[in-house]
Design a protein around this motif. Structure first.
Motif, PDB file in Angstrom:
ATOM      1  N   MET A   1      11.521  -8.250   6.980  1.00 50.76           N
ATOM      2  CA  MET A   1      10.942  -9.239   6.104  1.00 50.76           C
ATOM      3  C   MET A   1       9.411  -9.143   6.078  1.00 50.76           C
ATOM      4  N   HIS A   2       8.824  -8.700   7.179  1.00 51.42           N
ATOM      5  CA  HIS A   2       7.372  -8.612   7.241  1.00 51.42           C
ATOM      6  C   HIS A   2       6.822  -7.534   6.317  1.00 51.42           C
ATOM      7  N   THR A   3       7.620  -6.513   6.059  1.00 50.64           N
ATOM      8  CA  THR A   3       7.217  -5.504   5.081  1.00 50.64           C
ATOM      9  C   THR A   3       7.192  -6.110   3.681  1.00 50.64           C
ATOM     10  N   VAL A   4       8.131  -6.997   3.408  1.00 49.51           N
ATOM     11  CA  VAL A   4       8.148  -7.706   2.122  1.00 49.51           C
ATOM     12  C   VAL A   4       6.903  -8.583   1.999  1.00 49.51           C
ATOM     13  N   TYR A   5       6.526  -9.254   3.080  1.00 50.28           N
ATOM     14  CA  TYR A   5       5.310 -10.071   3.053  1.00 50.28           C
ATOM     15  C   TYR A   5       4.078  -9.220   2.757  1.00 50.28           C
ATOM     16  N   LEU A   6       4.022  -8.050   3.375  1.00 52.50           N
ATOM     17  CA  LEU A   6       2.891  -7.160   3.123  1.00 52.50           C
ATOM     18  C   LEU A   6       2.890  -6.682   1.675  1.00 52.50           C
ATOM     19  N   ALA A   7       4.061  -6.367   1.148  1.00 49.14           N
ATOM     20  CA  ALA A   7       4.168  -5.956  -0.256  1.00 49.14           C
ATOM     21  C   ALA A   7       3.744  -7.085  -1.199  1.00 49.14           C
ATOM     22  N   LEU A   8       4.149  -8.320  -0.884  1.00 50.81           N
ATOM     23  CA  LEU A   8       3.738  -9.463  -1.703  1.00 50.81           C
ATOM     24  C   LEU A   8       2.232  -9.686  -1.632  1.00 50.81           C
ATOM     25  N   ALA A   9       1.651  -9.473  -0.460  1.00 57.25           N
ATOM     26  CA  ALA A   9       0.193  -9.584  -0.314  1.00 57.25           C
ATOM     27  C   ALA A   9      -0.512  -8.553  -1.191  1.00 57.25           C
ATOM     28  N   ILE A  10       0.016  -7.351  -1.221  1.00 56.25           N
ATOM     29  CA  ILE A  10      -0.569  -6.282  -2.032  1.00 56.25           C
ATOM     30  C   ILE A  10      -0.466  -6.624  -3.519  1.00 56.25           C
ATOM     31  N   VAL A  11       0.714  -7.052  -3.953  1.00 58.63           N
ATOM     32  CA  VAL A  11       0.922  -7.386  -5.367  1.00 58.63           C
ATOM     33  C   VAL A  11       0.024  -8.546  -5.787  1.00 58.63           C
ATOM     34  N   ALA A  12      -0.066  -9.584  -4.949  1.00 61.18           N
ATOM     35  CA  ALA A  12      -0.914 -10.727  -5.288  1.00 61.18           C
ATOM     36  C   ALA A  12      -2.378 -10.316  -5.389  1.00 61.18           C
ATOM     37  N   GLU A  13      -2.826  -9.462  -4.488  1.00 58.22           N
ATOM     38  CA  GLU A  13      -4.213  -8.993  -4.519  1.00 58.22           C
ATOM     39  C   GLU A  13      -4.479  -8.142  -5.760  1.00 58.22           C
ATOM     40  N   VAL A  14      -3.529  -7.316  -6.133  1.00 57.94           N
ATOM     41  CA  VAL A  14      -3.689  -6.480  -7.328  1.00 57.94           C
ATOM     42  C   VAL A  14      -3.745  -7.351  -8.588  1.00 57.94           C
ATOM     43  N   ILE A  15      -2.907  -8.361  -8.661  1.00 56.37           N
ATOM     44  CA  ILE A  15      -2.931  -9.277  -9.812  1.00 56.37           C
ATOM     45  C   ILE A  15      -4.279  -9.987  -9.882  1.00 56.37           C
ATOM     46  N   ALA A  16      -4.741 -10.502  -8.740  1.00 58.48           N
ATOM     47  CA  ALA A  16      -6.013 -11.222  -8.717  1.00 58.48           C
ATOM     48  C   ALA A  16      -7.176 -10.311  -9.099  1.00 58.48           C
ATOM     49  N   THR A  17      -7.217  -9.133  -8.530  1.00 58.05           N
ATOM     50  CA  THR A  17      -8.306  -8.212  -8.827  1.00 58.05           C
ATOM     51  C   THR A  17      -8.259  -7.750 -10.276  1.00 58.05           C
ATOM     52  N   SER A  18      -7.068  -7.537 -10.800  1.00 58.37           N
ATOM     53  CA  SER A  18      -6.921  -7.122 -12.196  1.00 58.37           C
ATOM     54  C   SER A  18      -7.435  -8.185 -13.156  1.00 58.37           C
TER      55      SER A  18
END
Length: 109
Positions: A1-18
């Motif tokens: 599950m922690h890998t999913v959390y890391l993936a969600l962190a990456i996606v959220a950061e990419v959305i915000a930066t975009s």
């Protein structure tokens, strides 16, 4: 599950930066709200991932994948093309993330 959390962190950061460019220096409400919420979500999910992953490994994967994905967003949505040295550098980043995930015992937490 922690890998999913890391993936969600990456996606959220990419959305915000975009969305940063659309804020027009934080003068537009909705894009600015998206950026703020995206970064809050990114850091929240990153903290959840840090329960298992070492900080250095999590940050290396988070920032490396963020760079690669933001580059792809820039290419697709902003028509920002890369030259050969930039593409080579992105390839090195991808290679580094793969090496950490596939061969490092530190990535297992």
């Amino acid at each position: 599950m922690h890998t999913v959390y890391l993936a969600l962190a990456i996606v959220a950061e990419v959305i915000a930066t975009s969305a940063l460019k659309s804020t027009h220096e934080f003068t537009r409400f909705w894009p600015s709200l998206l950026v703020i919420c995206g970064y809050v979500a990114a850091f929240y999910f990153l903290t959840l991932a840090l329960r298992v992953f070492p900080v250095g490994v999590a940050y290396a994967v988070w920032s490396g994948m963020g760079i690669v994905l933001i580059t792809a967003v820039g290419w697709v949505f902003y028509n920002q093309r890369l030259d050969s040295p930039a593409l080579l550098g992105i390839g090195f980043i991808i290679t580094g993330v793969l090496l950490i995930n596939l061969f490092s015992k530190a990535s297992a937490g």
